[in-house]
Design a protein around this motif. Structure first.
Motif, short mmCIF file in Angstrom:
data_model
loop_
_atom_site.label_atom_id
_atom_site.label_comp_id
_atom_site.label_asym_id
_atom_site.label_seq_id
_atom_site.Cartn_x
_atom_site.Cartn_y
_atom_site.Cartn_z
N LEU A 58 0.82 -1.41 0.36
CA LEU A 58 -0.08 -0.51 -0.37
C LEU A 58 0.95 1.21 0.07
O LEU A 58 0.60 2.23 -1.18
N ALA A 59 1.97 1.43 0.25
CA ALA A 59 2.72 2.10 0.45
C ALA A 59 3.73 2.80 0.04
O ALA A 59 3.96 3.78 -0.56
N THR A 60 3.86 1.93 -0.85
CA THR A 60 4.82 1.31 -2.15
C THR A 60 4.26 2.55 -3.72
O THR A 60 4.19 2.92 -3.90
N ASP A 61 3.30 2.18 -3.00
CA ASP A 61 1.29 2.09 -4.71
C ASP A 61 0.82 3.68 -4.64
O ASP A 61 0.54 4.40 -5.40
N TYR A 62 0.95 3.96 -2.90
CA TYR A 62 0.25 5.15 -2.86
C TYR A 62 0.16 6.20 -3.25
O TYR A 62 1.64 6.68 -3.07
N HIS A 63 -0.39 7.02 -4.02
CA HIS A 63 0.22 8.57 -4.37
C HIS A 63 -0.77 9.35 -4.08
O HIS A 63 -1.73 9.46 -4.46
N PRO A 64 -0.09 10.25 -3.17
CA PRO A 64 -1.25 11.27 -2.66
C PRO A 64 -1.53 12.14 -3.37
O PRO A 64 -3.02 12.76 -2.87
N GLU A 65 -1.10 12.40 -4.75
CA GLU A 65 -1.58 13.78 -5.76
C GLU A 65 -3.18 12.96 -6.55
O GLU A 65 -4.05 13.49 -7.47
N ARG A 66 -2.56 11.26 -6.77
CA ARG A 66 -3.40 10.63 -6.78
C ARG A 66 -4.96 9.96 -6.05
O ARG A 66 -6.24 10.13 -6.58
N HIS A 67 -4.43 9.93 -5.22
CA HIS A 67 -5.31 8.86 -4.05
C HIS A 67 -5.89 9.58 -3.08
O HIS A 67 -7.02 9.60 -2.24
N GLY A 68 -5.72 11.33 -3.12
CA GLY A 68 -6.07 11.43 -1.85
C GLY A 68 -5.11 11.62 -0.15
O GLY A 68 -5.02 11.10 -0.02
N ASP A 69 -6.43 12.12 0.11
CA ASP A 69 -6.31 11.41 2.23
C ASP A 69 -6.56 10.59 1.88
O ASP A 69 -7.77 10.04 2.30
N VAL A 70 -5.27 9.36 2.82
CA VAL A 70 -5.96 8.16 3.28
C VAL A 70 -5.40 7.64 4.05
O VAL A 70 -3.74 8.26 4.15
#
Length: 295
Positions: A246-258
């Motif tokens: 999750l941390a590797t493929d999570y991108h704040p600019e795409r996925h927002g506040d997670v």
């Protein structure tokens, strides 16, 4: 080794995580209280066989220990509007009505006037001191609701909250594969939905127990766990692989506040110990990274 970027994202995801407990888990909460960061959001489930006094007592204990109680409301378990009002007023008396989680609930048939979570939202929660409402999200689908119904339902509930001046967030069912979770979050954002999303994470537990919970929440999730381990099921499993992916493929600019929401399966202390140990491990791994990233 994790890259510096992934380690930073992991730290961000773990920050402000939330936990879950039942009304009967107050002793577990007491045992874990010194391990849980002050202000942590702790959800209190709305299970069959538990009464209002037990649920309210648990919410009061959460608040007394310096955490933020998030009591659940199970729409189809409510027998009347008076029961809902009584529950909310009891929560308000102990200072635990600000935040709630509203779900349709397990029963196939409603016991009273509330068929789903939207009907509870539309009942006027704000009149009883509610300020923020969490609702459920289903990255891997719902066993009883098709996707073409889930999407407008999600949007409709969030619109109803906004119309009533209530804050909202989404807490997902737990999963074991980061890809469908992140794909779903991206699809949420593409629909213009910007509320915070808490990704459901299974706390460390026996694998057979995880499968039972997963199958109840979604056939695909339970089957996926069975395929992952095959016939040779280990005694226990932790979510470390899921969180790293999750941390590797999570991108704040795409996925927002997670953020993360940990389902504890009655093991609040064990889950909190696991989170703290995992945070320390990832921090140590990051500190050992050579300049310029992973090796």
């Amino acid at each position: 080794m994790e890259s510096d970027a992934a380690a930073a994202k992991m730290a961000g995801l773990l920050d402000d995580h939330s936990l879950e407990m039942t009304g009967r888990d107050v002793d577990e909460l007491t045992a874990a209280r010194d391990l849980v960061p002050s202000g942590t959001r702790i959800n209190i489930t709305f299970l069959a066989g538990e009464d209002t006094a037990l649920r309210v007592g648990a919410a009061a204990a959460v608040r007394a220990y310096g955490f933020t109680p998030v009591p659940h409301i199970s729409a189809r378990r409510l027998s009347s509007r008076a029961e809902l009002a009584g529950f909310l007023e009891a929560l308000r008396r102990v200072g635990a009505a600000d935040n709630v989680f509203v779900a349709g609930g397990d029963p196939a048939e409603a016991r009273g006037p509330f068929e789903d979570s939207l009907s509870v939202i539309d009942s006027g929660l704000e009149q009883h001191g509610v300020r923020r409402v969490s609702i459920a999200g289903y990255p891997e689908g719902h066993p009883g609701i098709p996707d073409h119904v889930l999407w407008p339902t999600l949007a409709g509930k969030l619109a109803a909250l906004a119309d009533r001046g209530l804050g909202g967030e989404v807490i997902t069912q737990f999963g074991f594969d980061a890809d469908p979770v992140l794909d779903w979050i991206a699809a949420v954002r593409e629909r213009g939905i910007g509320v915070p999303i808490r990704v459901g994470v299974p706390g460390p537990a026996g694998v057979r127990r995880l499968i039972r919970y997963a199958t109840r929440l979604g056939v695909a999730t339970g089957a996926g766990l069975t395929r992952r381990f095959g016939a040779d099921l280990p005694a226990t499993a932790g979510p470390d692989g899921f969180l790293r992916a999750l941390a590797t493929d999570y991108h704040p600019e795409r996925h927002g506040d997670v953020k993360l929401h940990f389902y504890t399966f009655g093991g609040l202390r064990a889950t909190t110990q696991w989170i703290n140990a995992f945070r320390d491990t990832t921090r140590d791994e990051s500190s050992k990274q050579p300049p310029g990233g992973s090796s």
